[in-house]
Design a protein around this motif. Structure first.
Motif, PDB file in Angstrom:
ATOM      1  N   MET A 224     -29.135 -48.985  63.426  1.00 23.65           N
ATOM      2  CA  MET A 224     -27.703 -49.002  63.063  1.00 23.65           C
ATOM      3  C   MET A 224     -27.402 -47.892  62.055  1.00 23.65           C
ATOM      4  O   MET A 224     -26.424 -47.142  62.206  1.00 23.65           O
ATOM      5  N   TRP A 225     -28.238 -47.765  61.035  1.00 23.88           N
ATOM      6  CA  TRP A 225     -28.009 -46.720  60.022  1.00 23.88           C
ATOM      7  C   TRP A 225     -28.100 -45.334  60.655  1.00 23.88           C
ATOM      8  O   TRP A 225     -27.293 -44.455  60.385  1.00 23.88           O
ATOM      9  N   PHE A 226     -29.138 -45.171  61.489  1.00 25.82           N
ATOM     10  CA  PHE A 226     -29.376 -43.867  62.122  1.00 25.82           C
ATOM     11  C   PHE A 226     -28.151 -43.454  62.950  1.00 25.82           C
ATOM     12  O   PHE A 226     -27.637 -42.333  62.838  1.00 25.82           O
ATOM     13  N   ALA A 227     -27.697 -44.385  63.793  1.00 27.38           N
ATOM     14  CA  ALA A 227     -26.554 -44.071  64.668  1.00 27.38           C
ATOM     15  C   ALA A 227     -25.324 -43.753  63.820  1.00 27.38           C
ATOM     16  O   ALA A 227     -24.561 -42.815  64.117  1.00 27.38           O
ATOM     17  N   SER A 228     -25.136 -44.512  62.764  1.00 27.89           N
ATOM     18  CA  SER A 228     -23.959 -44.317  61.928  1.00 27.89           C
ATOM     19  C   SER A 228     -24.002 -42.953  61.216  1.00 27.89           C
ATOM     20  O   SER A 228     -23.001 -42.233  61.175  1.00 27.89           O
ATOM     21  N   ILE A 229     -25.159 -42.613  60.683  1.00 29.94           N
ATOM     22  CA  ILE A 229     -25.274 -41.319  59.995  1.00 29.94           C
ATOM     23  C   ILE A 229     -25.088 -40.175  60.998  1.00 29.94           C
ATOM     24  O   ILE A 229     -24.427 -39.172  60.720  1.00 29.94           O
TER      25      ILE A 229
ATOM     26  N   PRO B  94     -30.340 -48.927  79.153  1.00 24.24           N
ATOM     27  CA  PRO B  94     -28.957 -48.440  79.261  1.00 24.24           C
ATOM     28  C   PRO B  94     -27.941 -49.363  78.605  1.00 24.24           C
ATOM     29  O   PRO B  94     -27.040 -48.898  77.915  1.00 24.24           O
ATOM     30  N   ALA B  95     -28.078 -50.678  78.797  1.00 20.06           N
ATOM     31  CA  ALA B  95     -27.041 -51.579  78.274  1.00 20.06           C
ATOM     32  C   ALA B  95     -27.133 -51.700  76.750  1.00 20.06           C
ATOM     33  O   ALA B  95     -26.180 -51.371  76.030  1.00 20.06           O
ATOM     34  N   SER B  96     -28.282 -52.155  76.232  1.00 19.58           N
ATOM     35  CA  SER B  96     -28.399 -52.368  74.775  1.00 19.58           C
ATOM     36  C   SER B  96     -28.152 -51.074  74.022  1.00 19.58           C
ATOM     37  O   SER B  96     -27.512 -51.075  72.968  1.00 19.58           O
ATOM     38  N   ASN B  97     -28.654 -49.976  74.553  1.00 17.13           N
ATOM     39  CA  ASN B  97     -28.545 -48.720  73.816  1.00 17.13           C
ATOM     40  C   ASN B  97     -27.124 -48.158  73.841  1.00 17.13           C
ATOM     41  O   ASN B  97     -26.508 -47.923  72.804  1.00 17.13           O
ATOM     42  N   THR B  98     -26.578 -47.977  75.043  1.00 13.02           N
ATOM     43  CA  THR B  98     -25.244 -47.367  75.145  1.00 13.02           C
ATOM     44  C   THR B  98     -24.213 -48.208  74.392  1.00 13.02           C
ATOM     45  O   THR B  98     -23.381 -47.681  73.651  1.00 13.02           O
ATOM     46  N   LEU B  99     -24.293 -49.513  74.595  1.00 12.32           N
ATOM     47  CA  LEU B  99     -23.257 -50.370  74.012  1.00 12.32           C
ATOM     48  C   LEU B  99     -23.435 -50.512  72.506  1.00 12.32           C
ATOM     49  O   LEU B  99     -22.448 -50.623  71.767  1.00 12.32           O
ATOM     50  N   SER B 100     -24.663 -50.457  72.022  1.00 10.69           N
ATOM     51  CA  SER B 100     -24.867 -50.509  70.561  1.00 10.69           C
ATOM     52  C   SER B 100     -24.334 -49.224  69.912  1.00 10.69           C
ATOM     53  O   SER B 100     -23.732 -49.274  68.841  1.00 10.69           O
ATOM     54  N   TRP B 101     -24.570 -48.099  70.566  1.00 14.05           N
ATOM     55  CA  TRP B 101     -24.015 -46.844  70.029  1.00 14.05           C
ATOM     56  C   TRP B 101     -22.492 -46.895  70.037  1.00 14.05           C
ATOM     57  O   TRP B 101     -21.829 -46.476  69.083  1.00 14.05           O
ATOM     58  N   ARG B 102     -21.931 -47.424  71.104  1.00 13.29           N
ATOM     59  CA  ARG B 102     -20.458 -47.534  71.169  1.00 13.29           C
ATOM     60  C   ARG B 102     -19.947 -48.486  70.086  1.00 13.29           C
ATOM     61  O   ARG B 102     -18.909 -48.253  69.481  1.00 13.29           O
ATOM     62  N   TRP B 103     -20.714 -49.536  69.833  1.00 12.03           N
ATOM     63  CA  TRP B 103     -20.323 -50.506  68.810  1.00 12.03           C
ATOM     64  C   TRP B 103     -20.325 -49.837  67.418  1.00 12.03           C
ATOM     65  O   TRP B 103     -19.371 -49.972  66.661  1.00 12.03           O
ATOM     66  N   VAL B 104     -21.375 -49.105  67.111  1.00  9.57           N
ATOM     67  CA  VAL B 104     -21.454 -48.411  65.813  1.00  9.57           C
ATOM     68  C   VAL B 104     -20.273 -47.436  65.679  1.00  9.57           C
ATOM     69  O   VAL B 104     -19.627 -47.344  64.630  1.00  9.57           O
ATOM     70  N   ALA B 105     -19.956 -46.731  66.765  1.00 10.77           N
ATOM     71  CA  ALA B 105     -18.901 -45.706  66.727  1.00 10.77           C
ATOM     72  C   ALA B 105     -17.500 -46.294  66.576  1.00 10.77           C
ATOM     73  O   ALA B 105     -16.567 -45.581  66.191  1.00 10.77           O
ATOM     74  N   GLY B 106     -17.362 -47.598  66.874  1.00 12.22           N
ATOM     75  CA  GLY B 106     -16.023 -48.206  66.828  1.00 12.22           C
ATOM     76  C   GLY B 106     -15.323 -48.127  68.176  1.00 12.22           C
ATOM     77  O   GLY B 106     -14.106 -48.298  68.262  1.00 12.22           O
ATOM     78  N   LEU B 107     -16.096 -47.912  69.255  1.00 17.87           N
ATOM     79  CA  LEU B 107     -15.503 -47.832  70.590  1.00 17.87           C
ATOM     80  C   LEU B 107     -15.630 -49.155  71.341  1.00 17.87           C
ATOM     81  O   LEU B 107     -14.903 -49.397  72.293  1.00 17.87           O
TER      82      LEU B 107
ATOM     83  N   LEU C 164     -20.332 -48.524  59.235  1.00 18.01           N
ATOM     84  CA  LEU C 164     -20.612 -47.412  58.325  1.00 18.01           C
ATOM     85  C   LEU C 164     -21.870 -47.707  57.514  1.00 18.01           C
ATOM     86  O   LEU C 164     -21.939 -48.728  56.820  1.00 18.01           O
ATOM     87  N   ALA C 165     -22.852 -46.803  57.605  1.00 17.89           N
ATOM     88  CA  ALA C 165     -24.075 -46.964  56.805  1.00 17.89           C
ATOM     89  C   ALA C 165     -23.735 -46.708  55.342  1.00 17.89           C
ATOM     90  O   ALA C 165     -23.052 -45.726  55.023  1.00 17.89           O
TER      91      ALA C 165
ATOM     92  N   LEU D  88     -24.002 -39.719  52.133  1.00 20.59           N
ATOM     93  CA  LEU D  88     -23.405 -40.249  53.366  1.00 20.59           C
ATOM     94  C   LEU D  88     -21.890 -40.263  53.286  1.00 20.59           C
ATOM     95  O   LEU D  88     -21.324 -40.467  52.218  1.00 20.59           O
ATOM     96  N   ASP D  89     -21.266 -40.081  54.452  1.00 16.97           N
ATOM     97  CA  ASP D  89     -19.809 -40.243  54.504  1.00 16.97           C
ATOM     98  C   ASP D  89     -19.520 -41.738  54.680  1.00 16.97           C
ATOM     99  O   ASP D  89     -19.709 -42.288  55.765  1.00 16.97           O
ATOM    100  N   GLU D  90     -19.111 -42.364  53.624  1.00 14.91           N
ATOM    101  CA  GLU D  90     -18.877 -43.812  53.666  1.00 14.91           C
ATOM    102  C   GLU D  90     -17.392 -44.142  53.853  1.00 14.91           C
ATOM    103  O   GLU D  90     -16.989 -45.292  53.743  1.00 14.91           O
ATOM    104  N   GLN D  91     -16.608 -43.106  54.126  1.00 12.71           N
ATOM    105  CA  GLN D  91     -15.160 -43.315  54.295  1.00 12.71           C
ATOM    106  C   GLN D  91     -14.684 -42.963  55.702  1.00 12.71           C
ATOM    107  O   GLN D  91     -13.487 -43.054  55.989  1.00 12.71           O
ATOM    108  N   ALA D  92     -15.586 -42.511  56.556  1.00 10.29           N
ATOM    109  CA  ALA D  92     -15.153 -41.978  57.865  1.00 10.29           C
ATOM    110  C   ALA D  92     -14.380 -43.025  58.677  1.00 10.29           C
ATOM    111  O   ALA D  92     -14.593 -44.230  58.522  1.00 10.29           O
ATOM    112  N   LEU D  93     -13.527 -42.528  59.537  1.00 11.47           N
ATOM    113  CA  LEU D  93     -12.751 -43.410  60.405  1.00 11.47           C
ATOM    114  C   LEU D  93     -13.498 -43.611  61.727  1.00 11.47           C
ATOM    115  O   LEU D  93     -14.316 -42.773  62.120  1.00 11.47           O
TER     116      LEU D  93
END
Ligand SMILES: Cc1cc2nc3c(=O)[nH]c(=O)nc-3n(C[C@H](O)[C@H](O)[C@H](O)COP(=O)(O)OP(=O)(O)OC[C@H]3O[C@@H](n4cnc5c(N)ncnc54)[C@H](O)[C@@H]3O)c2cc1C
Length: 420
Positions: free
Chosen positions: A157-162, A187-200, A208-209, A228-233
């Motif tokens: 989670m931290w890695f994807a967020s950073i 494909p499912a756990s990975n793609t969707l977890s990245w989308r979840w971190v991104a806010g998609l 946000l990490a 880290l950018d802790e304010q990003a949208l």
């Protein structure tokens, strides 16, 4: 928590077999309740989590087996967290199955993002994946991932967020970097977890990490304060229809027809499935180089699949008492077709492959076999047929759905020799 053997096992390189996966599960079970309390701690060798994911991902062991094992040994409340974790895997799979366009959109965007990498962005990307971003924790995780094929969930989670919010790299490239190196890459756990971190995934809600959180859960090993950018949208994307569609029907096997059993690395426990009582003329399976090349998989990931397939073939040969054939890695399709013809079967039976490259491969094989009047029959597990339709909304309603009216208990009690 008492440390009896469990931590050391996490460090050893193992041959990926069902027996090893079941042994790993058995040695985790006594610690499952204690682990639940400290599972967010990110300190190698990660002895507060099960590290079962590569085995579960390839179905060397099954979700229902992992859940049943911990429920048999502990009061439900003590291991509820672990049960939910395993259900996350099923949820993501079901969610994507109901919305295949999300996977297609990811692949399209990945292609565009790869093509769009040029000049300084390309050099920066190369530095980042080599573990030279300049952010110590991130670089340590990049190296840990490429060296071990594993990252703790919190570190993912931290890695994807950073990656997304501080380094400002396209999320699709990060997801592809994970898929290349993770032994549990899915494909499912990975793609969707990245989308979840991104806010998609939950639109507008991103992860946000935070430096303080990293310092706390790495027990001071890292403290990226001010880095880290802790304010990003959250990220946004062009409109994508996320309405769930129907699941494709699972086809039934005609038990009167001469059949062959085909194994793919998506499901490697046929003897613990609804196919277990069927009779086959032969069993075949093998790695497929173009699948690996298409996903740019790291050699360790391919080796894991190869060894797991070899184990499954040996087990299937013994269980079904039939000869096994290893398919040609360089020419998997032709080899699978030739095997089916050599057995003179009327149907080739395989356990359902979820969305991803292997499903595409099976679709191609289906067309080839049809030319000879041979049907490709893809059988969905009862676990998936029962639970995937519940992945219409968020995880929490899904979790309720899985547990409603004893559904989960019923599903975990299906014995390996019975359908399931
Ligand atoms: C950005 C990102 C990418 C990820 N990519 C993958 C991936 O490609 N493949 C993959 O299997 N998991 C992925 N996960 C989920 C999770 O990180 C791993 O399943 C987990 O870390 C595996 O370690 P473990 O077996 O020790 O888990 P434990 O904590 O012991 O959990 C037990 C099992 O529950 C399941 N599980 C736990 N958490 C999750 C979760 N969040 N999502 C889905 N299943 C879960 C896994 O099967 C795991 O083996 C990703 C998470 C994030 C945040």
């Amino acid at each position: 928590m008492r440390r009896t053997g469990w931590p050391g096992k996490a460090r050893q390189a193992e041959t990926p077999t069902r027996a090893v996966g079941l042994a790993r599960l058995a040695s985790f079970v006594p610690h499952a309740a204690a682990c639940a309390r400290e599972r967010n701690r990110v300190v190698p060798p990660h002895d507060r989590v099960s590290r079962l994911s590569p085995y579960l991902r390839h179905r060397l062991i099954l979700e229902r087996e992992a859940i049943a094992a911990v429920l048999d040994a502990h009061p439900r409340d003590a291991v509820d967290k672990f049960v939910s974790e395993v259900l996350w895997r099923t949820y993501w799979k079901g969610w994507l199955e109901l919305r295949p366009r999300v996977w297609e959109a990811y692949l399209d965007q990945l292609r565009r993002d790869r093509d769009g990498l040029a000049g300084t962005a390309s050099a920066r990307y190369a530095e980042v994946i080599a573990g030279r971003s300049g952010i110590a924790c991130f670089d340590a995780w990049a190296r840990e991932l490429t060296e071990t094929g594993y990252l703790h969930n919190h570190a993912r989670m931290w890695f994807a967020s950073i990656w997304i919010f501080t380094l400002r790299l396209p999320w699709t490239l990060g997801a592809a970097f994970f898929l290349r190196h993770l032994l549990d890459g899915d494909p499912a756990s990975n793609t969707l977890s990245w989308r979840w971190v991104a806010g998609l995934h939950t639109r507008g809600k991103h992860y946000l990490a935070r430096a303080e959180n990293i310092a706390r859960y790495t027990e001071g090993r890292f403290d990226p304060k001010g880095e880290l950018d802790e304010q990003a949208l959250p990220l946004t994307e062009p409109p994508l229809d996320l309405t769930p569609g129907p699941l494709s029907a699972s086809i039934e096997v005609d038990t009167d027809l001469p059949s062959g059993l085909l194994l793919t690395p998506e499901d490697l426990a046929p003897e613990a499935s609804r196919l277990s009582k069927l009779r086959f003329r032969g069993v075949a399976g093998g790695w497929d180089e173009p699948v690996g090349a298409g996903l740019d998989l790291a050699p360790a990931v391919v080796d894991f699949s190869r060894a797991a397939i070899a184990d499954a073939l040996a087990r299937a040969e013994a269980h079904f008492a039939v000869p096994s054939d290893v398919l040609d890695e360089g020419d998997w399709l032709v080899s699978a077709e030739a095997w089916a013809l050599s057995l003179a079967v009327r149907q080739v039976v395989t356990l359902e492959t979820p969305l991803g490259r292997w499903r595409e491969r099976l679709e191609q094989l289906d067309a080839r076999l049809a030319r000879h009047g041979i049907a490709l029959v893809r059988v969905r597990r009862i676990w998936d047929s029962s639970l995937w339709p519940g992945a219409t909304r968020g995880f929490f309603p899904f979790n309720e759905y899985a547990r409603r009216q004893g559904r989960l208990d019923g599903l975990t009690r299906i014995e390996p020799s019975q359908p399931g």
